[in-house]
Design a protein around this motif. Structure first.
Motif, mmCIF file in Angstrom:
data_model
loop_
_atom_site.group_PDB
_atom_site.id
_atom_site.type_symbol
_atom_site.label_atom_id
_atom_site.label_comp_id
_atom_site.label_asym_id
_atom_site.label_seq_id
_atom_site.Cartn_x
_atom_site.Cartn_y
_atom_site.Cartn_z
ATOM 1 N N UNK A 30 79.417 -11.559 37.630
ATOM 2 C CA UNK A 30 79.378 -11.318 39.079
ATOM 3 C C UNK A 30 79.581 -12.626 39.835
ATOM 4 N N UNK A 31 78.941 -13.687 39.379
ATOM 5 C CA UNK A 31 79.047 -14.990 40.030
ATOM 6 C C UNK A 31 80.482 -15.513 39.975
ATOM 7 N N UNK A 32 81.107 -15.407 38.820
ATOM 8 C CA UNK A 32 82.477 -15.882 38.658
ATOM 9 C C UNK A 32 83.430 -15.049 39.512
ATOM 10 N N UNK A 33 83.219 -13.737 39.520
ATOM 11 C CA UNK A 33 84.071 -12.857 40.316
ATOM 12 C C UNK A 33 83.934 -13.166 41.808
ATOM 13 N N UNK A 34 82.695 -13.361 42.269
ATOM 14 C CA UNK A 34 82.477 -13.687 43.684
ATOM 15 C C UNK A 34 83.166 -14.990 44.062
ATOM 16 N N UNK A 35 83.076 -15.986 43.190
ATOM 17 C CA UNK A 35 83.693 -17.278 43.484
ATOM 18 C C UNK A 35 85.213 -17.139 43.527
ATOM 19 N N UNK A 36 85.776 -16.379 42.605
ATOM 20 C CA UNK A 36 87.221 -16.149 42.619
ATOM 21 C C UNK A 36 87.641 -15.415 43.885
ATOM 22 N N UNK A 37 86.847 -14.442 44.312
ATOM 23 C CA UNK A 37 87.138 -13.717 45.559
ATOM 24 C C UNK A 37 87.102 -14.655 46.756
ATOM 25 N N UNK A 38 86.116 -15.545 46.794
ATOM 26 C CA UNK A 38 86.014 -16.505 47.910
ATOM 27 C C UNK A 38 87.214 -17.444 47.934
ATOM 28 N N UNK A 39 87.603 -17.936 46.762
ATOM 29 C CA UNK A 39 88.762 -18.828 46.687
ATOM 30 C C UNK A 39 90.038 -18.105 47.132
ATOM 31 N N UNK A 40 90.153 -16.844 46.760
ATOM 32 C CA UNK A 40 91.307 -16.052 47.183
ATOM 33 C C UNK A 40 91.296 -15.837 48.685
ATOM 34 N N UNK A 41 90.117 -15.617 49.254
ATOM 35 C CA UNK A 41 89.995 -15.439 50.700
ATOM 36 C C UNK A 41 90.364 -16.723 51.445
ATOM 37 N N UNK A 42 90.147 -17.865 50.791
ATOM 38 C CA UNK A 42 90.499 -19.153 51.398
ATOM 39 C C UNK A 42 91.980 -19.478 51.226
ATOM 40 N N UNK A 43 92.735 -18.586 50.587
ATOM 41 C CA UNK A 43 94.181 -18.765 50.472
ATOM 42 C C UNK A 43 94.685 -19.230 49.124
ATOM 43 N N UNK A 44 93.821 -19.376 48.138
ATOM 44 C CA UNK A 44 94.274 -19.799 46.813
ATOM 45 C C UNK A 44 94.771 -18.589 46.025
ATOM 46 N N UNK A 45 95.806 -18.809 45.243
ATOM 47 C CA UNK A 45 96.353 -17.735 44.406
ATOM 48 C C UNK A 45 95.614 -17.754 43.077
ATOM 49 N N UNK A 46 94.521 -17.022 43.007
ATOM 50 C CA UNK A 46 93.688 -17.021 41.810
ATOM 51 C C UNK A 46 93.338 -15.580 41.451
ATOM 52 N N UNK A 47 93.468 -15.273 40.187
ATOM 53 C CA UNK A 47 93.149 -13.930 39.704
ATOM 54 C C UNK A 47 92.521 -14.061 38.319
ATOM 55 N N UNK A 48 91.491 -13.303 38.079
ATOM 56 C CA UNK A 48 90.824 -13.344 36.774
ATOM 57 C C UNK A 48 91.459 -12.389 35.774
ATOM 58 N N UNK A 49 92.480 -11.678 36.222
ATOM 59 C CA UNK A 49 93.174 -10.755 35.334
ATOM 60 C C UNK A 49 93.946 -11.562 34.292
ATOM 61 N N UNK A 50 93.723 -11.258 33.023
ATOM 62 C CA UNK A 50 94.299 -12.036 31.930
ATOM 63 C C UNK A 50 95.159 -11.122 31.057
ATOM 64 N N UNK A 51 96.363 -11.589 30.736
ATOM 65 C CA UNK A 51 97.273 -10.810 29.893
ATOM 66 C C UNK A 51 96.968 -11.073 28.427
ATOM 67 N N UNK A 52 96.708 -10.030 27.693
ATOM 68 C CA UNK A 52 96.477 -10.149 26.254
ATOM 69 C C UNK A 52 97.811 -10.004 25.540
ATOM 70 N N UNK A 53 98.208 -11.035 24.866
ATOM 71 C CA UNK A 53 99.502 -11.074 24.199
ATOM 72 C C UNK A 53 99.541 -10.084 23.038
ATOM 73 N N UNK A 54 100.611 -9.298 22.985
ATOM 74 C CA UNK A 54 100.795 -8.317 21.917
ATOM 75 C C UNK A 54 101.697 -8.860 20.813
ATOM 76 N N UNK A 55 102.349 -9.980 21.075
ATOM 77 C CA UNK A 55 103.280 -10.547 20.111
ATOM 78 C C UNK A 55 102.539 -11.381 19.075
ATOM 79 N N UNK A 56 103.068 -11.387 17.864
ATOM 80 C CA UNK A 56 102.508 -12.211 16.794
ATOM 81 C C UNK A 56 103.593 -13.170 16.310
ATOM 82 N N UNK A 57 103.196 -14.237 15.681
ATOM 83 C CA UNK A 57 104.147 -15.233 15.200
ATOM 84 C C UNK A 57 104.669 -14.827 13.825
#
Length: 195
Positions: free
Chosen positions: A39-66
């Motif tokens: 909750x704390x991390x999400x709130x901080x990310x929301x505040x930073x986004x409200x201040x105009x920063x392009x920040x998102x906690x959404x993370x892409x999980x790679x499906x590719x393997x080497x």
């Protein structure tokens, strides 16, 4: 905030880590590293986004393997061997070319010369490589998804072209086998002993 709760302000290093890892690492990993609640991390990310920063906690999980054979990221590097489809096709093409070389060695020099002069010019064409779609202005999540989709598209392009080459090589091999059989030449590879 609770009445008896201790205030835990964000430090500059924590903010820098959040900015750097948002969209790269999972929210859970960020929370563990920062020792803060989700909750704390999400709130901080929301505040930073409200201040105009392009920040998102959404993370892409790679499906590719080497692929262990070529080192490329692949979506087909699965199965018993663990190698990607382009590597399998290259191995198949090498085996067909090896058989063609064995069959050519059985032909008399005059026939071999005719084959090499006419068949060497025949080749399969390659499709144009798919164009890259730039992900300008996209966040890290969208850019990671676009990069993965591009890898898959390039791999599919490579597999299509290698399949075409394998098919052409197999046809060449069949023509040489037919010539070898019509000439009545023993159909064993050079170097093999008669049993």
């Amino acid at each position: 905030m609770r009445k008896d709760a201790r205030r835990n302000d964000w430090t500059c290093s924590e903010l820098a880590y959040l900015r750097e890892m948002a969209g790269v690492a999972s929210r859970r990993d960020i929370c563990r590293h920062l020792r803060r609640s989700a909750k704390s991390v999400q709130r901080k990310a929301d505040r930073l986004r409200a201040e105009g920063e392009d920040i998102s906690l959404r993370c892409h999980r790679r499906q590719l393997v080497t692929c262990p054979a070529c080192g490329r990221l692949s979506w087909t590097a699965r199965g018993k061997e663990g190698i990607c489809e382009p590597c399998r096709r290259r191995d198949q093409l090498a085996a067909v070319h090896g058989r063609i070389a064995d069959l050519l060695a059985m032909l008399p020099p005059s026939e071999r010369e005719v084959y090499e002069r006419t068949e060497a010019e025949v080749g399969s064409s390659w499709d144009a490589m798919p164009r890259a779609c730039p992900a300008k202005g996209a966040g890290r999540y969208a850019a990671a998804r676009a990069a993965e989709a591009r890898e898959v598209e390039v791999e599919q392009w490579m597999v299509r072209n290698l399949k075409r080459q394998v098919k052409a090589a197999q046809k060449r091999k069949e023509r040489i086998e037919k010539k070898v059989k019509s000439m009545g030449i023993c159909n064993e590879s050079p170097g093999e002993e008669m049993r």
